[in-house]
Design a protein around this motif. Structure first.
Motif, mmCIF file in Angstrom:
data_model
loop_
_atom_site.group_PDB
_atom_site.id
_atom_site.type_symbol
_atom_site.label_atom_id
_atom_site.label_comp_id
_atom_site.label_asym_id
_atom_site.label_seq_id
_atom_site.Cartn_x
_atom_site.Cartn_y
_atom_site.Cartn_z
ATOM 1 N N GLU A 22 -22.260 6.690 -24.215
ATOM 2 C CA GLU A 22 -22.915 6.344 -22.951
ATOM 3 C C GLU A 22 -24.413 6.631 -23.030
ATOM 4 O OE1 GLU A 22 -21.562 7.537 -18.937
ATOM 5 O OE2 GLU A 22 -19.536 7.327 -19.764
ATOM 6 N N PHE A 23 -24.749 7.777 -23.610
ATOM 7 C CA PHE A 23 -26.149 8.152 -23.798
ATOM 8 C C PHE A 23 -26.878 7.137 -24.683
ATOM 9 C CE2 PHE A 23 -29.022 10.241 -26.870
ATOM 10 C CZ PHE A 23 -30.074 10.568 -26.022
ATOM 11 N N HIS A 24 -26.268 6.760 -25.816
ATOM 12 C CA HIS A 24 -26.885 5.810 -26.745
ATOM 13 C C HIS A 24 -27.090 4.440 -26.098
ATOM 14 C CE1 HIS A 24 -27.269 8.091 -30.418
ATOM 15 N NE2 HIS A 24 -26.027 8.518 -30.334
ATOM 16 N N ILE A 25 -26.106 4.004 -25.292
ATOM 17 C CA ILE A 25 -26.212 2.695 -24.637
ATOM 18 C C ILE A 25 -27.339 2.688 -23.595
ATOM 19 C CG2 ILE A 25 -25.050 1.216 -22.944
ATOM 20 C CD1 ILE A 25 -22.630 1.282 -24.531
ATOM 21 N N LYS A 26 -27.416 3.754 -22.796
ATOM 22 C CA LYS A 26 -28.485 3.834 -21.778
ATOM 23 C C LYS A 26 -29.854 3.837 -22.446
ATOM 24 C CE LYS A 26 -25.769 5.965 -18.141
ATOM 25 N NZ LYS A 26 -25.355 7.223 -17.505
ATOM 26 N N LEU A 27 -29.948 4.552 -23.577
ATOM 27 C CA LEU A 27 -31.209 4.598 -24.318
ATOM 28 C C LEU A 27 -31.560 3.212 -24.875
ATOM 29 C CD1 LEU A 27 -33.084 7.024 -24.910
ATOM 30 C CD2 LEU A 27 -32.057 7.151 -27.179
ATOM 31 N N ASN A 63 -21.976 3.743 -36.876
ATOM 32 C CA ASN A 63 -22.985 4.677 -37.383
ATOM 33 C C ASN A 63 -22.748 6.094 -36.870
ATOM 34 O OD1 ASN A 63 -24.369 2.762 -38.869
ATOM 35 N ND2 ASN A 63 -25.711 2.214 -37.173
ATOM 36 N N LEU A 64 -22.389 6.200 -35.575
ATOM 37 C CA LEU A 64 -22.119 7.508 -34.973
ATOM 38 C C LEU A 64 -20.971 8.226 -35.693
ATOM 39 C CD1 LEU A 64 -22.575 9.475 -32.441
ATOM 40 C CD2 LEU A 64 -20.683 8.228 -31.423
ATOM 41 N N LEU A 65 -19.916 7.472 -35.999
ATOM 42 C CA LEU A 65 -18.757 8.073 -36.668
ATOM 43 C C LEU A 65 -19.043 8.382 -38.139
ATOM 44 C CD1 LEU A 65 -15.869 5.897 -35.165
ATOM 45 C CD2 LEU A 65 -16.542 8.193 -34.499
ATOM 46 N N TYR A 66 -19.770 7.478 -38.806
ATOM 47 C CA TYR A 66 -20.001 7.661 -40.239
ATOM 48 C C TYR A 66 -20.941 8.833 -40.528
ATOM 49 C CZ TYR A 66 -20.607 6.548 -45.168
ATOM 50 O OH TYR A 66 -20.614 6.616 -46.537
ATOM 51 N N GLU A 67 -21.869 9.095 -39.612
ATOM 52 C CA GLU A 67 -22.788 10.218 -39.862
ATOM 53 C C GLU A 67 -22.068 11.568 -39.771
ATOM 54 O OE1 GLU A 67 -24.782 10.926 -35.412
ATOM 55 O OE2 GLU A 67 -25.890 9.805 -36.934
ATOM 56 N N LYS A 68 -20.868 11.583 -39.171
ATOM 57 C CA LYS A 68 -20.064 12.805 -39.096
ATOM 58 C C LYS A 68 -18.888 12.780 -40.075
ATOM 59 C CE LYS A 68 -21.975 14.823 -35.409
ATOM 60 N NZ LYS A 68 -22.564 16.168 -35.405
ATOM 61 N N ARG A 69 -18.999 11.976 -41.144
ATOM 62 C CA ARG A 69 -17.839 11.725 -42.001
ATOM 63 C C ARG A 69 -17.305 12.971 -42.705
ATOM 64 N NH1 ARG A 69 -22.413 9.951 -44.029
ATOM 65 N NH2 ARG A 69 -23.056 10.348 -46.193
ATOM 66 N N PHE A 70 -18.139 13.998 -42.917
ATOM 67 C CA PHE A 70 -17.668 15.200 -43.611
ATOM 68 C C PHE A 70 -16.987 16.189 -42.664
ATOM 69 C CE2 PHE A 70 -21.293 13.743 -46.309
ATOM 70 C CZ PHE A 70 -20.511 13.311 -47.368
#
Length: 205
Positions: free
Chosen positions: A68-73, A93-100
């Protein structure tokens, strides 16, 4: 028990003719114990775009709020509505950056493109690998049963009422065969300029 099925849940999205259905169950549980029957798993991102999340309940709430934050931005910066295809990239992108140390969720995206007016559905795995089928997407603890029901009932170019019936029957019959999901359901039918929401009664045992 897998962490993905710890809280249970089921979500489904289907394409029709210029419309989309997205539906989920309402159960919130801890393993075999049912705690609540009003846990929303579908979140409106804007008036033509909905996100369904299954998996770990705490991650569902975290990811929905971050998106929601990313969409509003995005809409503040670009001065236009985000398209479903672009939203899929943001989510991936949001999910992949937390892949570890991933978010334990499986998202489903359903929306109408604001320019082309074409229906769009997609899903990701927990590290953001996207999938864009032409018919339907399913996630949750009863994904196997949902695939079977959708393969049997879905057909191309369904009108909104027919799509609602198809999506409802697929979800209700699938969650009846799974102890981790069910206890009521909610269905959103997304059309150009209109969203219809209906709640379904389901077995409570």
């Amino acid at each position: 028990m897998s962490i993905m099925s710890y809280n249970g849940g089921a979500c489904i999205a289907m394409k029709g003719r210029n419309c989309i259905a997205i539906a989920s169950d309402l159960r919130f549980g801890i393993q075999g114990q049912t705690v609540g029957m009003d846990f929303e798993k579908i979140f409106p991102m804007n008036d033509h775009l909905y996100l369904g999340l299954t998996g770990l309940a705490s991650d569902i709430l975290t990811v929905s709020e971050r998106l929601e934050f990313h969409i509003k931005l995005y809409e503040l910066r670009e001065n236009r509505k985000i398209s479903p295809k672009t939203f899929l990239s943001v989510l991936s992108n949001l999910l992949y950056e937390k892949r570890f140390g991933p978010y334990f969720i499986e998202p489903v995206i359903a929306g109408i493109d604001p320019k082309t007016r074409q229906p769009f559905i997609a899903s990701c795995d927990l590290i953001g690998c996207p999938m864009e089928p032409e018919d339907f997407v399913v996630t949750g603890t009863c994904a196997t049963q949902l695939y079977g029901m959708c393969e049997a009932l879905w057909k191309p170019d369904m009108q909104p009422d027919e799509l609602f019936e198809c999506c409802s029957q697929a979800l209700l019959n699938a969650v009846d065969r799974d102890a981790g999901s069910g206890w009521g359901a909610v269905v959103h039918i997304i059309e150009v300029g209109k969203v219809t929401t209906r709640r379904l009664k389901a077995r409570m045992d």
